[in-house]
Write an enzyme that holds these catalytic residues in place. Sequence first.
Site, PDB file in Angstrom:
ATOM      1  CG  ASP A 109     -13.961   6.346  -0.615  1.00  0.00           C
ATOM      2  OD1 ASP A 109     -13.761   5.752   0.999  1.00  0.00           O
ATOM      3  OD2 ASP A 109     -12.732   6.056  -1.553  1.00  0.00           O
ATOM      4  NE  ARG A 132      -9.423  -5.638   0.555  1.00  0.00           N
ATOM      5  CZ  ARG A 132      -9.262  -4.609   1.025  1.00  0.00           C
ATOM      6  NH1 ARG A 132      -9.957  -3.380   1.517  1.00  0.00           N
ATOM      7  NH2 ARG A 132      -7.686  -4.430   0.555  1.00  0.00           N
ATOM      8  NE  ARG A 137      -4.245   1.109   2.125  1.00  0.00           N
ATOM      9  CZ  ARG A 137      -5.075   0.501   2.411  1.00  0.00           C
ATOM     10  NH1 ARG A 137      -5.500   0.590   3.496  1.00  0.00           N
ATOM     11  NH2 ARG A 137      -6.067  -0.342   2.292  1.00  0.00           N
ATOM     12  CD  GLN A 146     -13.144  -2.554  -1.145  1.00  0.00           C
ATOM     13  OE1 GLN A 146     -12.105  -2.163   0.145  1.00  0.00           O
ATOM     14  NE2 GLN A 146     -13.591  -3.040  -0.476  1.00  0.00           N
ATOM     15  CG  HIS A 182      -8.468   0.054  -3.387  1.00  0.00           C
ATOM     16  ND1 HIS A 182      -7.527  -1.362  -2.608  1.00  0.00           N
ATOM     17  CD2 HIS A 182      -8.785   0.357  -2.039  1.00  0.00           C
ATOM     18  CE1 HIS A 182      -7.246  -1.218  -1.128  1.00  0.00           C
ATOM     19  NE2 HIS A 182      -8.732  -0.911  -0.709  1.00  0.00           N
ATOM     20  CB  CYS A 188     -13.889   0.752  -0.129  1.00  0.00           C
ATOM     21  SG  CYS A 188     -13.403   2.272   0.117  1.00  0.00           S
TER      22      CYS A 188
HETATM   23  N1   CP Z   1     -10.839  -0.574   2.317  1.00  0.00           N
HETATM   24  C1   CP Z   1      -9.704  -0.823   3.153  1.00  0.00           C
HETATM   25  O1   CP Z   1      -8.574  -0.291   2.038  1.00  0.00           O
HETATM   26  O2   CP Z   1      -9.418  -0.371   4.166  1.00  0.00           O
HETATM   27  P1   CP Z   1      -8.723   0.336   4.939  1.00  0.00           P
HETATM   28  O3   CP Z   1      -7.795   1.366   4.396  1.00  0.00           O
HETATM   29  O4   CP Z   1      -9.032  -0.543   5.793  1.00  0.00           O
HETATM   30  O5   CP Z   1      -7.300  -0.685   4.585  1.00  0.00           O
END
Ligand code: CP
Length: 315
Positions: A230, A298, A104, A134, A131, A270
């Site tokens: 989001d 997920r 990430r 997701q 992403h 998400c």
């Molecule tokens: N949706 C998502 O990626 O959550 P986090 O930021 O908690 O990993």
Amino acid sequence: MSIQHYLRFTDLSAEEYGWLFRRAAIIKRRFKAYEKYHPLADRTLAMIFEKASTRTRVSFEAGMYQLGGSVVHLTTGDSQLGRAEPIEDTARVISRMVDLVMIRTFGQDKIERFASHSRVPVINGLTNEFHPCQILADLFTFLEHRGLDADGVPDPAALQGKVVAWVGDGNNMANTWLQAAELLGFTVHLSTPSGYEVDQSVPGVRSCASYKVFKDPKDACRGAHLVTTDVWTSMGYEAENDARRKAFADWCVDSSMMGVASRDALFMHCLPAHRGEEVQADVIDGPQSVVWDEAENRMHVQKALMEYLLLGRVD
Ligand code: CP
């Protein structure tokens, strides 16, 4: 043998997604039945986080352990990445010691550079641009609720012709929805405040013929089979918080937006969510919301993904 990475949604074909959705359903059923399944025994996943996370961390870490493997967790602050070690050198070193890497980070260019110097598959756990994990979970969740075949198996054909309303920021999630729509045959209705549109320079956005833009978010929701949003301020854009609060004030998913969507429309987010900002509590906590299934999924889809990248198609 070439390495299969998962850096963008378009890194897999529609046919591969069909296989992954079916596989995730099997893996989820085994998990729910407490069946031991350890195909990744002796395999190690390195997780590199340059931004905060709850769901991505827990879903990858728990998922890898459940598959019999182990996990190494690194952050910018507790590794040499925070002291300017080049990403290419980090990739060369880490990929000699582990079997799989999840990152990430900020710019997509960074994960692409890492992947091009890695000996092992690399998975995108969120970048500024995309992403994919997701959206993989979101589509699986949609199919669980609205797209099972006669045998109860997720059938991606059920996505054909569907409408997904995206209300809010033209961010990494919006970009990835566009890539998915083009590949899997549905349409995205995009409504973003002025100045926060999707970035036409992001790969797959300009070339996408599967979306329509709406000024009014309610118009975007009209007839939609899924309404999704989001946070107003994604990670890395916190300095814009005040300006965004003003600009996004009319982009809060509420019952009037859900009311014009298809009668059996689902709501997804998400997470993390801010009730009273991008979504009203009666929507996210209401009967059309599937956000908790979405979050749980997920883990199941990523287990299927890790198995696929390391072992290919197994029974
Ligand atoms: N949706 C998502 O990626 O959550 P986090 O930021 O908690 O990993």
